[in-house]
Write a protein that holds these residues in place. Sequence first.
Motif, PDB file in Angstrom:
ATOM      1  N   HIS A   1       0.811  -1.214   0.000  1.00 61.79           N
ATOM      2  CA  HIS A   1       0.000   0.000   0.000  1.00 61.79           C
ATOM      3  C   HIS A   1       0.848   1.270   0.000  1.00 61.79           C
ATOM      4  CE1 HIS A   1      -2.979  -3.010   1.337  1.00 61.79           C
ATOM      5  NE2 HIS A   1      -3.885  -2.181   0.823  1.00 61.79           N
ATOM      6  N   GLY A   2       2.139   1.106  -0.298  1.00 61.93           N
ATOM      7  CA  GLY A   2       2.997   2.275  -0.402  1.00 61.93           C
ATOM      8  C   GLY A   2       3.389   2.901   0.923  1.00 61.93           C
ATOM      9  N   LEU A   3       3.218   2.169   2.021  1.00 59.99           N
ATOM     10  CA  LEU A   3       3.536   2.698   3.352  1.00 59.99           C
ATOM     11  C   LEU A   3       4.798   2.079   3.944  1.00 59.99           C
ATOM     12  CD1 LEU A   3      -0.076   2.514   4.876  1.00 59.99           C
ATOM     13  CD2 LEU A   3       1.063   4.539   3.961  1.00 59.99           C
ATOM     14  N   GLY A   4       5.490   1.236   3.171  1.00 60.24           N
ATOM     15  CA  GLY A   4       6.600   0.472   3.723  1.00 60.24           C
ATOM     16  C   GLY A   4       7.684   1.329   4.345  1.00 60.24           C
ATOM     17  N   ASP A   5       8.178   2.329   3.595  1.00 59.55           N
ATOM     18  CA  ASP A   5       9.258   3.167   4.120  1.00 59.55           C
ATOM     19  C   ASP A   5       8.803   3.977   5.322  1.00 59.55           C
ATOM     20  OD1 ASP A   5      10.573   3.838   0.795  1.00 59.55           O
ATOM     21  OD2 ASP A   5      10.968   2.198   2.198  1.00 59.55           O
ATOM     22  N   ALA A   6       7.562   4.446   5.294  1.00 60.24           N
ATOM     23  CA  ALA A   6       7.068   5.262   6.393  1.00 60.24           C
ATOM     24  C   ALA A   6       6.839   4.457   7.669  1.00 60.24           C
ATOM     25  CB  ALA A   6       5.766   5.955   5.983  1.00 60.24           C
ATOM     26  N   LEU A   7       6.540   3.164   7.509  1.00 60.47           N
ATOM     27  CA  LEU A   7       6.205   2.341   8.680  1.00 60.47           C
ATOM     28  C   LEU A   7       7.349   1.455   9.156  1.00 60.47           C
ATOM     29  CD1 LEU A   7       2.561   1.123   7.929  1.00 60.47           C
ATOM     30  CD2 LEU A   7       3.298   2.863   9.544  1.00 60.47           C
ATOM     31  N   THR A   8       8.466   1.441   8.451  1.00 63.71           N
ATOM     32  CA  THR A   8       9.540   0.505   8.805  1.00 63.71           C
ATOM     33  C   THR A   8       9.957   0.636  10.258  1.00 63.71           C
ATOM     34  OG1 THR A   8      10.427   0.320   6.566  1.00 63.71           O
ATOM     35  CG2 THR A   8      11.942  -0.117   8.372  1.00 63.71           C
ATOM     36  N   GLU A   9      10.296   1.853  10.694  1.00 64.21           N
ATOM     37  CA  GLU A   9      10.785   2.036  12.064  1.00 64.21           C
ATOM     38  C   GLU A   9       9.716   1.679  13.092  1.00 64.21           C
ATOM     39  OE1 GLU A   9      14.438   2.594  10.876  1.00 64.21           O
ATOM     40  OE2 GLU A   9      13.816   2.550  12.988  1.00 64.21           O
ATOM     41  N   ALA A  10       8.467   2.045  12.793  1.00 69.36           N
ATOM     42  CA  ALA A  10       7.385   1.747  13.739  1.00 69.36           C
ATOM     43  C   ALA A  10       7.156   0.241  13.845  1.00 69.36           C
ATOM     44  CB  ALA A  10       6.099   2.446  13.306  1.00 69.36           C
TER      45      ALA A  10
END
Length: 285
Positions: free
Chosen positions: A248-257
């Motif tokens: 869904h295109g959120l991988g980079d934004a959610l990696t750290e979380a």
Amino acid sequence: MAPSARHTTAPALAHALSAAERGFPVIPLSPTKLPALRSPHRHEDRQVVCHGECGRPGHGVHDATTDPAAVRALFGAAPWATGYGIACGRPPHRLIGVDLDVRSPDDDAVELRHLALRHLFGLPRTVTVLTPSGGMHLWLTGPPNVVVPNSASRLAPGIDIRGAGGYLVGPGSVSARGTYRLAPGTADLSPAPCPRPLLGLIAPPPRPHPTTTRPHRQGHGLIHFVLTAQEGQRNTRLFWAACRAYEHGLGDALTEALVTASVRTGLPEHEARATVQSASRLTAG
């Protein structure tokens, strides 16, 4: 007559069951101090990232358990085991081991005292295990919100740290070099809390939270999905959530979380990052 495997394993199993009863997750060890059970994936053609999700034993410290029936089953599958390992970083004790090197334990103990003086903390009386080669292991406990990694001589030369993903050889274990035993006067002690200044030296600083992006509401659901993983589900849930995030295109934004959430459930950070990277590669393909 040489002792049978059953007679060799029985004392190790007894010590392991006693440790498990006190809340220490255990695994059987061979005389080389390595996990006694080999990976069930060793003959598979492709590289497998599995921490026990397959349901078979042989995943090293990931097999560690406090369940008496499971402990007996592990030792039953490894009749050659002569010792047991205690998983560090796991609740309820969240054990941290300070391993003073065999080469010069007296010098290493002095070095540890110098560190204590330099950073203004006292060395508490705690469980101390004497190794057959002359070293010693100090047992400490950590808080639930701090993940202490394994390290070798990073704190000081000859001083290793056993943290999340590592294990300590339990007292009563027999290795090829001899028997691990409790130091006099420490048998009735419980592991002491790790002094805060020492904890600051061995634990990585908290990662700053990214401020440039805000995860979509779906991202919060994926993070919650990872946070609620039970033992045996952590790697699988993280991989599934990371795949959905990248799709869904959120991988980079959610990696750290996602990594932080997995670490909070007990998954070592390096393994969590490897799982997220595997999800990234899979979804890219």
